[in-house]
Design a protein around this motif. Structure first.
Motif, mmCIF file in Angstrom:
data_model
loop_
_atom_site.group_PDB
_atom_site.id
_atom_site.type_symbol
_atom_site.label_atom_id
_atom_site.label_comp_id
_atom_site.label_asym_id
_atom_site.label_seq_id
_atom_site.Cartn_x
_atom_site.Cartn_y
_atom_site.Cartn_z
ATOM 1 N N LYS A 22 43.594 26.582 36.208
ATOM 2 C CA LYS A 22 43.776 27.629 35.519
ATOM 3 C C LYS A 22 44.976 28.438 35.952
ATOM 4 O O LYS A 22 45.025 29.299 36.745
ATOM 5 C CB LYS A 22 42.572 28.421 35.370
ATOM 6 C CG LYS A 22 41.160 27.958 34.739
ATOM 7 C CD LYS A 22 39.982 28.983 34.486
ATOM 8 C CE LYS A 22 39.108 28.320 34.202
ATOM 9 N NZ LYS A 22 37.978 29.322 34.233
ATOM 10 N N SER A 23 46.276 27.993 35.328
ATOM 11 C CA SER A 23 47.322 28.452 35.860
ATOM 12 C C SER A 23 47.423 29.854 35.565
ATOM 13 O O SER A 23 48.196 30.680 35.822
ATOM 14 C CB SER A 23 48.513 27.686 35.448
ATOM 15 O OG SER A 23 48.450 27.561 33.798
ATOM 16 N N GLY A 24 46.878 30.383 34.056
ATOM 17 C CA GLY A 24 47.125 31.520 33.670
ATOM 18 C C GLY A 24 46.032 32.663 34.126
ATOM 19 O O GLY A 24 45.916 33.748 33.485
ATOM 20 N N ALA A 25 45.019 32.100 35.014
ATOM 21 C CA ALA A 25 44.129 33.021 35.156
ATOM 22 C C ALA A 25 44.384 34.066 36.114
ATOM 23 O O ALA A 25 45.225 33.774 36.975
ATOM 24 C CB ALA A 25 43.062 32.086 36.081
ATOM 25 N N LYS A 26 44.038 35.303 35.768
ATOM 26 C CA LYS A 26 44.334 36.362 37.001
ATOM 27 C C LYS A 26 43.218 36.499 37.751
ATOM 28 O O LYS A 26 42.075 36.441 37.459
ATOM 29 C CB LYS A 26 44.467 37.673 35.981
ATOM 30 C CG LYS A 26 45.550 37.507 35.052
ATOM 31 C CD LYS A 26 45.389 38.843 34.178
ATOM 32 C CE LYS A 26 46.764 38.964 33.148
ATOM 33 N NZ LYS A 26 46.717 39.948 32.175
ATOM 34 N N PRO A 27 43.480 37.112 38.937
ATOM 35 C CA PRO A 27 42.287 37.270 39.765
ATOM 36 C C PRO A 27 41.607 38.399 39.319
ATOM 37 O O PRO A 27 41.898 39.324 38.617
ATOM 38 C CB PRO A 27 43.261 37.729 41.032
ATOM 39 C CG PRO A 27 44.603 38.347 40.643
ATOM 40 C CD PRO A 27 44.789 37.439 39.315
ATOM 41 N N ALA A 28 40.227 38.468 39.884
ATOM 42 C CA ALA A 28 39.150 39.145 39.259
ATOM 43 C C ALA A 28 39.230 40.535 39.804
ATOM 44 O O ALA A 28 39.762 40.662 41.213
ATOM 45 C CB ALA A 28 37.717 38.738 39.620
ATOM 46 N N LYS A 29 39.274 41.720 38.979
ATOM 47 C CA LYS A 29 39.409 43.036 39.603
ATOM 48 C C LYS A 29 38.276 43.392 40.046
ATOM 49 O O LYS A 29 37.042 42.963 39.905
ATOM 50 C CB LYS A 29 39.745 43.928 38.430
ATOM 51 C CG LYS A 29 41.278 43.544 37.606
ATOM 52 C CD LYS A 29 41.575 44.345 36.656
ATOM 53 C CE LYS A 29 42.572 44.137 35.899
ATOM 54 N NZ LYS A 29 42.962 45.024 34.669
ATOM 55 N N SER A 30 38.324 44.205 40.999
ATOM 56 C CA SER A 30 37.023 44.851 41.723
ATOM 57 C C SER A 30 36.476 45.962 40.548
ATOM 58 O O SER A 30 37.214 46.441 39.466
ATOM 59 C CB SER A 30 37.422 45.724 42.999
ATOM 60 O OG SER A 30 38.620 46.698 42.838
ATOM 61 N N ALA A 31 35.293 46.505 40.699
ATOM 62 C CA ALA A 31 34.529 47.000 40.097
ATOM 63 C C ALA A 31 35.314 48.545 40.070
ATOM 64 O O ALA A 31 35.755 49.102 41.083
ATOM 65 C CB ALA A 31 33.064 47.342 40.502
ATOM 66 N N PRO A 32 35.304 49.327 38.796
ATOM 67 C CA PRO A 32 36.075 50.614 38.752
ATOM 68 C C PRO A 32 35.287 51.548 39.672
ATOM 69 O O PRO A 32 34.064 51.524 39.838
ATOM 70 C CB PRO A 32 35.632 51.109 37.276
ATOM 71 C CG PRO A 32 34.915 50.085 36.667
ATOM 72 C CD PRO A 32 34.883 48.801 37.675
ATOM 73 N N ARG A 33 36.050 52.305 40.440
ATOM 74 C CA ARG A 33 35.441 53.543 41.132
ATOM 75 C C ARG A 33 35.121 54.695 40.356
ATOM 76 O O ARG A 33 35.809 55.020 39.234
ATOM 77 C CB ARG A 33 36.491 53.947 42.260
ATOM 78 C CG ARG A 33 36.610 52.665 43.437
ATOM 79 C CD ARG A 33 37.468 53.369 44.361
ATOM 80 N NE ARG A 33 39.024 53.266 43.953
ATOM 81 C CZ ARG A 33 39.906 53.666 44.717
ATOM 82 N NH1 ARG A 33 39.594 54.075 45.817
ATOM 83 N NH2 ARG A 33 41.074 53.462 44.118
ATOM 84 N N PRO A 34 33.880 55.408 40.777
ATOM 85 C CA PRO A 34 33.617 56.591 40.053
ATOM 86 C C PRO A 34 34.528 57.697 40.302
ATOM 87 O O PRO A 34 35.252 57.762 41.294
ATOM 88 C CB PRO A 34 32.419 57.040 40.331
ATOM 89 C CG PRO A 34 32.107 56.188 41.957
ATOM 90 C CD PRO A 34 33.088 54.938 41.807
ATOM 91 N N PRO A 35 34.726 58.630 39.392
ATOM 92 C CA PRO A 35 35.898 59.573 39.471
ATOM 93 C C PRO A 35 35.417 60.463 40.948
ATOM 94 O O PRO A 35 34.194 60.681 41.139
ATOM 95 C CB PRO A 35 36.006 60.449 38.356
ATOM 96 C CG PRO A 35 34.521 59.955 37.564
ATOM 97 C CD PRO A 35 34.354 58.701 38.198
ATOM 98 N N LYS A 36 36.481 61.074 41.440
ATOM 99 C CA LYS A 36 36.356 61.946 42.566
ATOM 100 C C LYS A 36 35.693 63.356 41.966
ATOM 101 O O LYS A 36 35.834 63.635 40.839
ATOM 102 C CB LYS A 36 37.174 62.591 43.254
ATOM 103 C CG LYS A 36 38.019 61.372 43.907
ATOM 104 C CD LYS A 36 39.309 62.073 44.907
ATOM 105 C CE LYS A 36 39.731 61.129 45.640
ATOM 106 N NZ LYS A 36 41.072 61.412 46.480
ATOM 107 N N ALA A 37 34.600 63.815 42.649
ATOM 108 C CA ALA A 37 33.834 64.965 42.054
ATOM 109 C C ALA A 37 34.712 66.201 42.464
ATOM 110 O O ALA A 37 35.719 66.405 43.234
ATOM 111 C CB ALA A 37 32.767 65.063 43.342
#
Length: 120
Positions: free
Chosen positions: A101-116
């Motif tokens: 898959k030439s147009g495939a993008k690498p998988a993103k990591s899970a979003p981090r929760p916002p800082k407290a």
């Protein structure tokens, strides 16, 4: 009187037969130098000069048509051609899915929760 320089048929016929027999006995039979070699050795001896790796040389071809091509152009016997074709097909692997898959993008990591937020 018999001439020494012009022998008759009684002398020539046995000499011709003797020469023919000597030629028949001394004819060397052709040898298959590839006989008994494993396919990897056949590749190393005959193909590695031009090809760094056996991968990709079969290019999805059928083993039978590849064996015919190798027999016509590169090896000395049908058995060697079949063995080499089977070897090339066995090491011919499709590319990994990510590369396919030439147009495939690498998988993103899970979003981090916002800082407290710290209250002051």
């Amino acid at each position: 009187m018999i001439s020494l320089f012009r022998p008759g048929r009684d002398v020539i016929a046995p000499l011709v037969n003797l020469a023919a027999a000597a030629l028949t006995v001394t004819v060397a039979s052709a040898q298959n130098l590839d006989a008994g070699k494993p396919a990897a050795k056949l590749f190393a001896d005959g193909c590695a000069t031009c090809h760094r790796s056996p991968r990709g040389l079969a290019k999805g071809r059928f083993s039978l048509t590849l064996a015919w091509f190798l027999k016509d152009h590169y090896v000395t016997s049908p058995d060697s051609a079949k063995a080499l074709a089977a070897y090339l097909v066995s090491v011919d692997e499709p590319p990994p899915r990510a590369a396919a898959k030439s147009g495939a993008k690498p998988a993103k990591s899970a979003p981090r929760p916002p800082k407290a937020v710290q209250s002051q």
